[in-house]
Design a protein around this motif. Structure first.
Motif, mmCIF file in Angstrom:
data_model
loop_
_atom_site.group_PDB
_atom_site.id
_atom_site.type_symbol
_atom_site.label_atom_id
_atom_site.label_comp_id
_atom_site.label_asym_id
_atom_site.label_seq_id
_atom_site.Cartn_x
_atom_site.Cartn_y
_atom_site.Cartn_z
ATOM 1 N N TRP A 113 0.827 -1.206 0.000
ATOM 2 C CA TRP A 113 0.000 0.000 0.000
ATOM 3 C C TRP A 113 0.863 1.258 0.000
ATOM 4 C CZ3 TRP A 113 -4.631 -0.870 3.852
ATOM 5 C CH2 TRP A 113 -5.317 -2.024 3.476
ATOM 6 N N ILE A 114 1.824 1.339 -0.868
ATOM 7 C CA ILE A 114 2.786 2.435 -0.837
ATOM 8 C C ILE A 114 2.104 3.790 -1.028
ATOM 9 C CG2 ILE A 114 4.861 3.401 -1.895
ATOM 10 C CD1 ILE A 114 5.645 0.541 -2.682
ATOM 11 N N TRP A 115 1.255 3.894 -2.037
ATOM 12 C CA TRP A 115 0.592 5.181 -2.270
ATOM 13 C C TRP A 115 -0.431 5.498 -1.176
ATOM 14 C CZ3 TRP A 115 1.847 9.347 -4.669
ATOM 15 C CH2 TRP A 115 2.770 9.294 -5.712
ATOM 16 N N ASP A 116 -1.046 4.487 -0.615
ATOM 17 C CA ASP A 116 -1.956 4.724 0.515
ATOM 18 C C ASP A 116 -1.210 5.395 1.659
ATOM 19 O OD1 ASP A 116 -2.790 2.294 -1.084
ATOM 20 O OD2 ASP A 116 -4.599 2.546 0.130
ATOM 21 N N TRP A 117 0.008 4.918 1.929
ATOM 22 C CA TRP A 117 0.810 5.496 3.019
ATOM 23 C C TRP A 117 1.231 6.925 2.691
ATOM 24 C CZ3 TRP A 117 4.193 0.526 2.654
ATOM 25 C CH2 TRP A 117 3.472 -0.555 3.175
ATOM 26 N N ILE A 118 1.592 7.177 1.452
ATOM 27 C CA ILE A 118 2.004 8.527 1.057
ATOM 28 C C ILE A 118 0.851 9.511 1.186
ATOM 29 C CG2 ILE A 118 2.753 9.954 -0.901
ATOM 30 C CD1 ILE A 118 4.350 7.524 -1.901
ATOM 31 N N LEU A 119 -0.340 9.085 0.821
ATOM 32 C CA LEU A 119 -1.491 9.990 0.729
ATOM 33 C C LEU A 119 -2.331 10.074 2.000
ATOM 34 C CD1 LEU A 119 -2.633 8.933 -2.861
ATOM 35 C CD2 LEU A 119 -1.338 10.986 -2.233
ATOM 36 N N GLU A 120 -1.920 9.390 3.042
ATOM 37 C CA GLU A 120 -2.741 9.373 4.263
ATOM 38 C C GLU A 120 -2.988 10.753 4.868
ATOM 39 O OE1 GLU A 120 -3.167 6.869 8.424
ATOM 40 O OE2 GLU A 120 -2.326 5.969 6.621
ATOM 41 N N PRO A 121 -2.057 11.727 4.762
ATOM 42 C CA PRO A 121 -2.341 13.043 5.350
ATOM 43 C C PRO A 121 -3.550 13.754 4.750
ATOM 44 C CG PRO A 121 0.003 12.816 4.897
ATOM 45 C CD PRO A 121 -0.679 11.662 4.246
ATOM 46 N N PHE A 122 -4.022 13.311 3.592
ATOM 47 C CA PHE A 122 -5.098 14.015 2.909
ATOM 48 C C PHE A 122 -6.464 13.361 3.122
ATOM 49 C CE2 PHE A 122 -1.105 14.312 0.475
ATOM 50 C CZ PHE A 122 -0.786 15.617 0.843
ATOM 51 N N LEU A 123 -6.516 12.398 4.019
ATOM 52 C CA LEU A 123 -7.783 11.779 4.385
ATOM 53 C C LEU A 123 -8.501 12.616 5.433
ATOM 54 C CD1 LEU A 123 -6.581 8.082 4.770
ATOM 55 C CD2 LEU A 123 -7.894 9.033 2.862
ATOM 56 N N ASP A 124 -9.776 12.377 5.590
ATOM 57 C CA ASP A 124 -10.552 13.053 6.623
ATOM 58 C C ASP A 124 -10.429 12.283 7.935
ATOM 59 O OD1 ASP A 124 -12.260 14.810 7.894
ATOM 60 O OD2 ASP A 124 -14.041 13.660 7.359
ATOM 61 N N THR A 131 1.591 8.464 13.728
ATOM 62 C CA THR A 131 1.225 7.898 12.423
ATOM 63 C C THR A 131 2.278 8.250 11.385
ATOM 64 O OG1 THR A 131 -1.136 8.030 12.908
ATOM 65 C CG2 THR A 131 -0.505 7.870 10.592
ATOM 66 N N ASP A 132 2.713 9.487 11.385
ATOM 67 C CA ASP A 132 3.733 9.950 10.439
ATOM 68 C C ASP A 132 5.023 9.145 10.600
ATOM 69 O OD1 ASP A 132 4.935 11.443 8.468
ATOM 70 O OD2 ASP A 132 5.395 13.135 9.768
ATOM 71 N N GLN A 133 5.439 8.926 11.823
ATOM 72 C CA GLN A 133 6.666 8.173 12.076
ATOM 73 C C GLN A 133 6.536 6.725 11.620
ATOM 74 O OE1 GLN A 133 7.114 8.819 16.295
ATOM 75 N NE2 GLN A 133 8.236 10.750 16.023
ATOM 76 N N ARG A 134 5.379 6.137 11.873
ATOM 77 C CA ARG A 134 5.147 4.748 11.467
ATOM 78 C C ARG A 134 5.181 4.608 9.949
ATOM 79 N NH1 ARG A 134 0.562 2.363 9.870
ATOM 80 N NH2 ARG A 134 -0.706 4.123 10.626
ATOM 81 N N LEU A 135 4.511 5.530 9.266
ATOM 82 C CA LEU A 135 4.462 5.458 7.806
ATOM 83 C C LEU A 135 5.822 5.772 7.191
ATOM 84 C CD1 LEU A 135 0.991 7.114 7.072
ATOM 85 C CD2 LEU A 135 1.578 4.683 7.200
ATOM 86 N N THR A 136 6.564 6.676 7.827
ATOM 87 C CA THR A 136 7.911 7.002 7.340
ATOM 88 C C THR A 136 8.796 5.768 7.338
ATOM 89 O OG1 THR A 136 7.793 9.314 8.052
ATOM 90 C CG2 THR A 136 9.994 8.363 7.783
#
Length: 212
Positions: A113-124, A131-136
């Motif tokens: 889910w690479i793009w899902d992780w990149i785009l997570e900041p733009f979800l509601d 979360t940022d550290q985990r996805l990084t």
């Protein structure tokens, strides 16, 4: 709504140069473009009205089984791979797609889910430091640096906010490669979008780095 709360935080956000509901009706309709129509034959997939012009599927409608490298019917939307490109399929025929892969002995795969992780900041939804550290860390395991991820988010940020909120999607579950392509398709000129499309595919097909 978590997004509304984040609009009023003092720290700088990608929304600083964007006003909610300022997107024109024309652009909103372009953001909500259809993924086309899928027909599943005995030994072929047929895709009509595919929206992404750089794709092989924009000019070629029929893909025989010997052209298809693998199928991911678990993803949303489902995809199949042709060389270094993913073709996005409509989701309503997921079961039939699985049966098609089984019948024709096509390799099935569950892509990361690479793009899902990149785009997570733009979800509601709330995007915390944790979360940022985990996805990084997850993205680093696929070879993407923190600076690269920040650059991608900065490039696509305004369009993703338009895509989620000005269209009234209010998505909180997840975005993927097809979503960022829809968003940037509405902004970029042909040559810019071709370059962006290539980069999206390269990232989508990254594999996890192994320790040497």
């Amino acid at each position: 709504m978590e997004f509304i709360k984040r609009l009023f935080k003092a720290n700088k956000k990608p929304s600083d140069s964007w006003t909610m509901f300022s997107t024109s009706k024309k652009e909103v309709s372009e953001l909500l473009v259809s993924m086309g129509q899928l027909t599943i034959g005995d030994d072929f997939l047929k895709i009509e009205n595919y929206p992404f012009e750089p794709s092989i599927a924009y000019g070629q409608t029929i893909f025989k089984t010997d052209q298809i490298d693998d199928i991911d019917f678990q993803s949303y939307p489902p995809t199949f791979r042709v060389g270094n490109e993913l073709i996005f399929l409509t989701s309503e025929k997921k079961v039939e797609l699985q049966e098609f892969a089984t019948k024709n002995n096509i390799k099935t795969i569950e892509r990361s889910w690479i793009w899902d992780w990149i785009l997570e900041p733009f979800l509601d939804t709330e995007f915390t430091t944790e979360t940022d550290q985990r996805l990084t860390k997850l993205l680093e395991s696929y070879g993407l640096t923190t600076d690269q991820v920040k650059s991608i988010r900065a490039e696509a940020g305004i369009q993703m906010l338009k895509y989620n909120f000005d269209t009234m999607l209010w998505e909180w579950g997840g975005f993927g490669a097809s979503d960022v392509l829809k968003a940037m398709r509405a902004k970029y000129k042909k040559d810019e979008f071709e370059d962006f499309y290539r980069r999206v595919m390269e990232i989508a097909l990254l594999t996890k780095k192994t320790d040497e």
